[in-house]
Write a protein that holds these residues in place. Sequence first.
Motif, PDB file in Angstrom:
ATOM      1  N   ARG A  45     -11.459  -4.612  11.586  1.00 12.25           N
ATOM      2  CA  ARG A  45     -10.754  -4.415  10.316  1.00 12.25           C
ATOM      3  C   ARG A  45     -10.334  -5.786   9.819  1.00 12.25           C
ATOM      4  NH1 ARG A  45      -8.422   0.604   9.131  1.00 12.25           N
ATOM      5  NH2 ARG A  45      -8.902   2.208  10.651  1.00 12.25           N
ATOM      6  N   GLY A  90      -7.514 -12.153   4.046  1.00 16.94           N
ATOM      7  CA  GLY A  90      -8.584 -11.194   4.348  1.00 16.94           C
ATOM      8  C   GLY A  90      -9.817 -11.922   4.869  1.00 16.94           C
ATOM      9  N   ALA A 125     -17.361  -6.599   2.940  1.00 17.71           N
ATOM     10  CA  ALA A 125     -16.563  -5.746   2.064  1.00 17.71           C
ATOM     11  C   ALA A 125     -15.092  -6.094   2.306  1.00 17.71           C
ATOM     12  CB  ALA A 125     -16.815  -4.281   2.396  1.00 17.71           C
ATOM     13  N   GLY A 126     -14.276  -5.903   1.299  1.00 19.34           N
ATOM     14  CA  GLY A 126     -12.868  -6.236   1.492  1.00 19.34           C
ATOM     15  C   GLY A 126     -11.983  -5.540   0.485  1.00 19.34           C
ATOM     16  N   ARG A 127     -10.660  -5.743   0.672  1.00 20.27           N
ATOM     17  CA  ARG A 127      -9.665  -5.152  -0.228  1.00 20.27           C
ATOM     18  C   ARG A 127      -8.857  -6.314  -0.797  1.00 20.27           C
ATOM     19  NH1 ARG A 127      -4.143  -3.984   0.827  1.00 20.27           N
ATOM     20  NH2 ARG A 127      -3.276  -2.258  -0.395  1.00 20.27           N
ATOM     21  N   GLU A 128      -8.666  -6.295  -2.095  1.00 15.37           N
ATOM     22  CA  GLU A 128      -7.871  -7.347  -2.728  1.00 15.37           C
ATOM     23  C   GLU A 128      -6.676  -6.721  -3.433  1.00 15.37           C
ATOM     24  OE1 GLU A 128      -7.456 -10.344  -2.586  1.00 15.37           O
ATOM     25  OE2 GLU A 128      -7.299 -11.412  -4.474  1.00 15.37           O
ATOM     26  N   GLY A 164      -5.230  -6.959   6.308  1.00 18.78           N
ATOM     27  CA  GLY A 164      -5.035  -6.463   4.947  1.00 18.78           C
ATOM     28  C   GLY A 164      -3.753  -6.929   4.286  1.00 18.78           C
ATOM     29  N   TRP A 190     -12.618 -13.882  -3.219  1.00 14.81           N
ATOM     30  CA  TRP A 190     -12.604 -13.180  -4.496  1.00 14.81           C
ATOM     31  C   TRP A 190     -12.591 -14.166  -5.652  1.00 14.81           C
ATOM     32  CZ3 TRP A 190     -12.941  -7.908  -4.339  1.00 14.81           C
ATOM     33  CH2 TRP A 190     -12.703  -7.312  -3.099  1.00 14.81           C
ATOM     34  N   ALA A 205      -4.555  -2.379  -5.762  1.00 16.74           N
ATOM     35  CA  ALA A 205      -5.523  -2.825  -4.770  1.00 16.74           C
ATOM     36  C   ALA A 205      -6.896  -2.299  -5.145  1.00 16.74           C
ATOM     37  CB  ALA A 205      -5.127  -2.323  -3.389  1.00 16.74           C
ATOM     38  N   THR A 255     -11.172  -2.304  -3.712  1.00 12.61           N
ATOM     39  CA  THR A 255     -12.092  -2.643  -2.622  1.00 12.61           C
ATOM     40  C   THR A 255     -13.470  -2.869  -3.241  1.00 12.61           C
ATOM     41  OG1 THR A 255     -12.469  -0.298  -2.275  1.00 12.61           O
ATOM     42  CG2 THR A 255     -10.912  -1.342  -0.796  1.00 12.61           C
ATOM     43  N   ASP A 271       0.835  -1.192   0.000  1.00 12.82           N
ATOM     44  CA  ASP A 271       0.000   0.000   0.000  1.00 12.82           C
ATOM     45  C   ASP A 271       0.876   1.250   0.000  1.00 12.82           C
ATOM     46  OD1 ASP A 271      -1.767   2.079   0.514  1.00 12.82           O
ATOM     47  OD2 ASP A 271      -2.988   0.925   1.916  1.00 12.82           O
ATOM     48  N   ASN A 309     -16.081  -9.766  -5.482  1.00 15.18           N
ATOM     49  CA  ASN A 309     -16.102 -10.127  -4.068  1.00 15.18           C
ATOM     50  C   ASN A 309     -17.210 -11.161  -3.889  1.00 15.18           C
ATOM     51  OD1 ASN A 309     -16.544 -10.319  -1.327  1.00 15.18           O
ATOM     52  ND2 ASN A 309     -16.331  -8.125  -0.929  1.00 15.18           N
TER      53      ASN A 309
END
Length: 811
Positions: free
Chosen positions: A640, A698, A725-728, A643, A702, A753, A755, A76, A720
Motif C-alpha cells: 500500500r 505517496g 496508481a495512487g491517491r492524491e 496515504g 502528480w 481525494a 485516485t 479521509d 498521475n
Amino acid sequence: MHDDHELVRLVGKLDLPAKVRLLAGGSVWHSCAEPLIGLRAMTFSDGPAGVRGPGWDERRTSLALPSPSALGATWDEDLVARLGGLLAAEARRKDVDVLLAPVLNLHRTPYGGRHFECFSEDPLLTARLGVAYVRGVQAGGVAATPKHFVANETETDRLTHDVRVGERALRELYLAPFETAVVEAGAWAVMSAYNQVNGHSMSESPLLTSPLKDEWGFDGPVVSDWGAVRTTVASAVSGQDLSMPGPWGPWGERLVAAVEAGEVPEAAVDDKVLRLLRLAARVGALEGASLAGEASSAELPDAVEGTSSVAWPDTDADSSSDADPNCDARLLREAVSASTVLLRNNGILPLAPGLRIAVIGPGATAARVQGGGSSGLYPSAENNLLDALTQRTETVHAPGPRIDDRPTPVNAPVLVRVLGADDEVLFREHRLTGRILETREVPGAEVLEISTALHVTKSGPWRLAVAGYGRLTLDVDGVRVLDVVQPLDTDDPAVKHLRPPHHDVEVSLAEGAEVEVVARRELGEDSGMASMLAADPPPAVHGEAEAVEAARSCDVAVVVVSTTDAIESEGRDRHTLALPGEQDALVRAVCAVNPNTVVVVNSGGPVLLPWRGQAAAVLLTWFPGQECGNGLADVLFGDREPGGRLPTTWPGEETDVPVKDYLPVAGTLPYDEDLDIGYRAWAKNDVAPAYWFGHGLGYTTWHYEEARVERDVVRVRVRNTGERAGREVVQVYLSRPDSAVARPRRWLAGFAAVTAGPGESVEAVVGISRRAISHWAGEWVVEPGAFTVLTGPNAGHTPLRLERENALLPW
Ligand code: BGC
C-alpha cells in the motif's frame, strides 16, 4: 422512540431530589438509574482511539485505533466514518452507551501534550473528520461526545487556565468544529472543558447556552469533564447539564437547597433532566425507546460546511456479537497505511524484495501505539515492525539505546490483596501486570498490596519501584528496602489516578534466584486509584555501536525513533520538540554507515528531525494503534502506498515556531495570534517550515494541470505522472489580499481525494461551503468581491492560482 412531549411527562413524574440525583454520575463511569421512569444507568467510556470501557483492567482489552492525529493525516472522511462504526461495535460489545470522543480541539502550537488526541491544526479538516467520526459512532446507536468544549489546547494548569481569545478566532477556529459536529452530525452529547474562556470556567460558561444550545440547537446534555464542576449555583444556572463523575460533587443536596432557596430555577433542573432523557432515549437506556442510530442522519439539519459527500456506514447496533476480528484487524491495518506520511524519499521506498534489513530502535519491538492519559487502553493484540518485517525478509535487530528511563511495571502474574485493619484480607485476585489502576472497592480497605515471585534473569543491580499516593513500602524476601510517604500534590485526575510519582531502590540480585517482592500502599481518603510495582533488570548494553554495526552489515536500515509517555501525555505540555535521549545521534550514526536508511517517526505530534537531509526516506507513523507492525510493513514493501498528508505543520527549527506562548502566565493564556495558527502563522511570518500542512508524498507523482471555478465548486485536473496508481489529496486554499477585514494569508476552503492509474488524468471536485468564504463580525458575513483560489498538494505549494475573472465570487 420517545417524543419530547413524552419525555417532559417523565420529568414531571419526579420530585426535585429525584431530578437532581440524575444530574450527577452514579459512579465514575455511569449515570444514575431511575426505575420510576424506566431509566437505566448509562455507561460512559473514554475514547478517542478505542473504547476502553468502564474501568481500567488489563484483562478487558480493546481494539486500539491509530491516534486522532493519525486519523487527521488520512484526510479521509469515509475511512474515519468506518472507524467510527468499529468504535460503535466495540462500545456495544462493552455495554458502553456514551463514548467520550472525538476531541475537536486544535493543534494551536506543536507543544500541546494532548496533540495526539486532536485531528489537526486546521478547523475545516478537524470539522470534516469530526463529522465523519460522530456520524460513524452514532449510526451504531452509541452517543459521541465531542470534547473539550472549548479552547482546550493546553495541558499546563489545565484545570484552571483562562484562555483569552477574541470572538472572531473563537468562532472561526475553536468553535467551528463543534458547530459542525452539532449542526451537521447531530452529536447527542458534548463535553465541557476544564479550562476557562474569557474569565468563565467552561462548566459555567455562557457559551454553553449561546451559541451551543440556542443558536446551534444542541438538544442533548453537556457532560462535564471529570471533576470539572466545582460550584453549585454558577454551574447549575449555566448550560452545564451532567456533573461527572458522581454521586459526589457540588450538586446533589446543595443543588436541591439552592433550588429551594430560589438561587437556581427549577426549570433549569427540568431542562437538564430532559436533555439527559433525550440522550437515554437515543442510546436505548429508556424503556420503550429504540436505538436511535437509524434516525440520526435522516434528522440532520442542512450541512454547515459540506465539502464532499460520504457514504455513511450502515452499522447494525447488534452486529457486534458476531463481529469478525479479522475484518476489524484489516480495517485497523488499512488505517495505518492511510495515515502514514512519507515526508521524503530518494527512491529507496518501496523496498525491493530480498533485502537484508537492520531494524533499529526500541520502537521496532515495542512502538508507542497510543498516547498517554485517559484515552489509554489495553490493546487486544499488537503486532510490531520487527516481526512483520521478519515475516517478509531477513532482518537483524538492534534495540539501540534505551530512551525511557521510567521504571517498567512488572509484566508477569501478580497477586493483588486488599487488606483491612490488622492486615485482614478483604479481597484478593490474580492480575497480569504490576500497574494496578483499579481493583475491587471494599469497605474498610486500608492497604493495597501487589506481590510477585520475581524470577531473576540476570545478576546485578535491579531497579525496583513502587508508585502511588500515600505511604509506600517495598519488601524483598521479607526485608524492607523502601519506606516513603508520597503526599498527594495534585488535583489532576490524569496524574492522581493514572500516573502518580514513583520511588525506586536498587537491589543486587543473583541470576536464577526467585525472590518475593511485595509493594504496599496505604490507602488514604482521596489518594487516587493507581498503585504500581515495577522491576527493571540491570541495564543491557544495547548501545549505538551495536545499532551502527547492524546497519553496516545490511542493505537497508530502518530506524524507529519515538517520543515517550513522559513527553506526549495528557496532563503536561512539551517543553522541547527534540526527540528524547540520544536518538538524533543514533540516526546520524546509522545514516553515516548506511545510505539506505529509512527513519520511521513514532510520535503523536511534531518532533524535530535535524538529520532529515541525511536519511534516504522519512515516514511518520504517529501512534498507529495495534496493527502498527503489519500496517507499516505494508507501506515499506509497497503493498500500500503511504496515504497520509500532514494534518499539522512540522517545524524545522524550534526558533521558527510561530505560536509559542503555550504556557499560561499567572493563570492566563492569551491567544494573541488570533486567526493565525499553524500554516496560517508560518505563511504570515514568511518562514518555511520543514514540511507544510498537507504535505505527503505517496509512491507516485502528480502534476496539477488546470483548475476552474464553477460557482461553489472548484474543479481541479491532476495527472498521475508516476509509474504506480495512487491517491492524491487535492487541496483548495483561498486568499484575499485586498480584503477590508484582517484575514490569514490563505486558509483551507476544501479538499477532495482522487485516485488515478499511471499516466491517467482525473478531476477532483472540491465543494466550497459558504462558511469558507464567511467571516465572523457578530454574525456570519460574506465580503463581496473575488476570492483568489490556490490549488495544490500542500499549504506551501499551490501551483494553480485563479484570480480576477477566474476567481471565486460569492454566490
Ligand atoms: C479528560 C477527559 C476524559 C475524562 C475521563 C479527563 O481528565 O480531560 O478527556 O474524558 O478525564 O477520563
